[in-house]
Design a protein around this motif. Structure first.
Motif, PDB file in Angstrom:
ATOM      1  N   TYR A  81     -11.408   3.503 -60.296  1.00 17.63           N
ATOM      2  CA  TYR A  81     -11.171   2.163 -60.828  1.00 17.63           C
ATOM      3  C   TYR A  81      -9.810   1.605 -60.429  1.00 17.63           C
ATOM      4  N   ALA A 105     -11.995  -9.094 -65.812  1.00 13.50           N
ATOM      5  CA  ALA A 105     -12.808  -8.166 -66.599  1.00 13.50           C
ATOM      6  C   ALA A 105     -12.148  -6.795 -66.703  1.00 13.50           C
ATOM      7  N   MET A 106     -11.499  -6.357 -65.624  1.00 10.97           N
ATOM      8  CA  MET A 106     -10.815  -5.055 -65.648  1.00 10.97           C
ATOM      9  C   MET A 106      -9.690  -5.060 -66.677  1.00 10.97           C
ATOM     10  N   GLU A 108      -9.481  -7.134 -69.261  1.00 15.96           N
ATOM     11  CA  GLU A 108     -10.051  -7.296 -70.604  1.00 15.96           C
ATOM     12  C   GLU A 108     -10.565  -5.970 -71.149  1.00 15.96           C
ATOM     13  N   GLN A 109     -11.241  -5.196 -70.297  1.00 13.25           N
ATOM     14  CA  GLN A 109     -11.933  -3.988 -70.734  1.00 13.25           C
ATOM     15  C   GLN A 109     -11.120  -2.710 -70.525  1.00 13.25           C
ATOM     16  N   VAL A 111     -10.150  -1.202 -67.692  1.00 11.48           N
ATOM     17  CA  VAL A 111     -10.779  -0.357 -66.678  1.00 11.48           C
ATOM     18  C   VAL A 111      -9.853  -0.303 -65.461  1.00 11.48           C
ATOM     19  N   GLN A 115      -5.115  -2.357 -70.940  1.00 10.23           N
ATOM     20  CA  GLN A 115      -5.712  -3.583 -71.481  1.00 10.23           C
ATOM     21  C   GLN A 115      -4.645  -4.651 -71.677  1.00 10.23           C
ATOM     22  N   TYR A 117      -4.993  -8.771 -72.529  1.00  7.69           N
ATOM     23  CA  TYR A 117      -5.816  -9.961 -72.693  1.00  7.69           C
ATOM     24  C   TYR A 117      -5.211 -11.187 -72.022  1.00  7.69           C
ATOM     25  N   ALA A 120      -5.968 -10.953 -68.484  1.00  7.23           N
ATOM     26  CA  ALA A 120      -7.393 -11.232 -68.302  1.00  7.23           C
ATOM     27  C   ALA A 120      -7.649 -12.734 -68.311  1.00  7.23           C
ATOM     28  N   TYR A 124      -9.284 -14.911 -65.346  1.00  6.70           N
ATOM     29  CA  TYR A 124     -10.513 -15.642 -65.658  1.00  6.70           C
ATOM     30  C   TYR A 124     -10.311 -17.147 -65.430  1.00  6.70           C
ATOM     31  N   ALA A 138     -16.875 -15.749 -69.569  1.00 10.09           N
ATOM     32  CA  ALA A 138     -15.915 -14.801 -70.140  1.00 10.09           C
ATOM     33  C   ALA A 138     -14.723 -15.518 -70.756  1.00 10.09           C
ATOM     34  N   GLN A 147      -8.428 -14.043 -77.952  1.00  8.40           N
ATOM     35  CA  GLN A 147      -7.876 -12.887 -77.236  1.00  8.40           C
ATOM     36  C   GLN A 147      -7.095 -13.374 -76.014  1.00  8.40           C
TER      37      GLN A 147
END
Length: 242
Positions: A81, A105-106, A108-109, A111, A115, A117, A120, A124, A138, A147
């Motif tokens: 990842y 997304a990475m 946010e989650q 990954v 993390q 936000y 993210a 986004y 999203a 968030q």
């Protein structure tokens, strides 16, 4: 390219190979796609990765995106990842909206990265502003949940509407919820029913259930009008939407 588009894959393969040997990044990326998907050749993830790497290392954003996806899924390479994030970021910095959305997304989650936000939302937003539908969906969630940004139902509604107009069923479902609850907008059972009806076209059982729940609060005439509105939106390819 013309041979590929007319599905003459044998000719396309030969031409792409010739151009790829001359470091043509687009040809290298197309070879990666053909081997990844098994188009005109036997599917071979490792060979796909090899061609994506040639183009990605020369800075070709589409190949960077595709290579990141291979690392993310562990196709042709060990799943990694962090390496996926690295390639997505390189493509995202060149303005590729799909890479920007995936990078969001990475973050946010959590990954491949810690993390974050706010980060993210940043990615986004860049993708959503270019019309990338999944990023719009999203981003709507980030505003709805507060968030990485202050909670703002009106802003969530705005982004979900844009995604819904591009056929994202999850966004259509969420619009149904917003209109049904009166979040970020005046409560409107006709529009709630309409959006649930549109989302239900995909066969989503939750959309069917919510549509039928809303219908129990409506008159037969209102239901008929909501159905007419749904048909009109679909016929116009969502150009007439709110």
């Amino acid at each position: 390219m013309a041979a590929y588009e007319r599905k003459d894959y044998a000719t396309a393969l030969a031409k792409f190979r010739s151009a790829a040997q001359e470091s043509d990044v687009a040809a290298q990326n197309y070879l990666g796609i053909m081997f990844q998907k098994g188009i005109g050749v036997l599917q071979d993830y490792k060979e796909a990765v090899r061609w994506y790497q040639f183009a990605a290392q020369q800075g070709y954003a589409l190949a960077q995106l595709n290579l990141g996806s291979m690392y993310s899924r562990g196709e042709g390479v060990a799943q990694d990842y962090k390496e996926a994030v690295r390639w997505f970021r390189l493509a995202a910095l060149q303005g590729n909206p799909w890479a920007q959305g995936l990078l969001g997304a990475m973050f946010e989650q959590a990954v491949g990265v810690a993390q974050d936000y706010k980060e993210a939302v940043r990615w986004y937003s860049l993708a959503a502003q270019q019309g990338q539908p999944q990023a719009q969906y999203a981003l709507g969630f980030m505003y709805s949940n507060g968030q990485g940004v202050a909670q703002d139902y009106k802003e969530a509604l705005r982004w979900w509407l844009l995604a819904a107009q591009q056929g994202v069923a999850e966004a259509q479902f969420n619009l149904g919820l917003m209109y049904g609850r009166g979040q970020g907008v005046s409560q409107d059972y006709l529009k709630a029913h309409m959006w649930f009806d549109l989302a239900a076209v995909t066969g989503d059982e939750d959309s069917v259930e919510h549509r039928d729940t809303v219908a129990r609060r409506m008159t037969p005439q209102q239901i008929e009008e909501a159905q007419r509105m749904a048909r009109e939106r679909m016929a116009s390819n969502f150009k007439k939407c709110d």
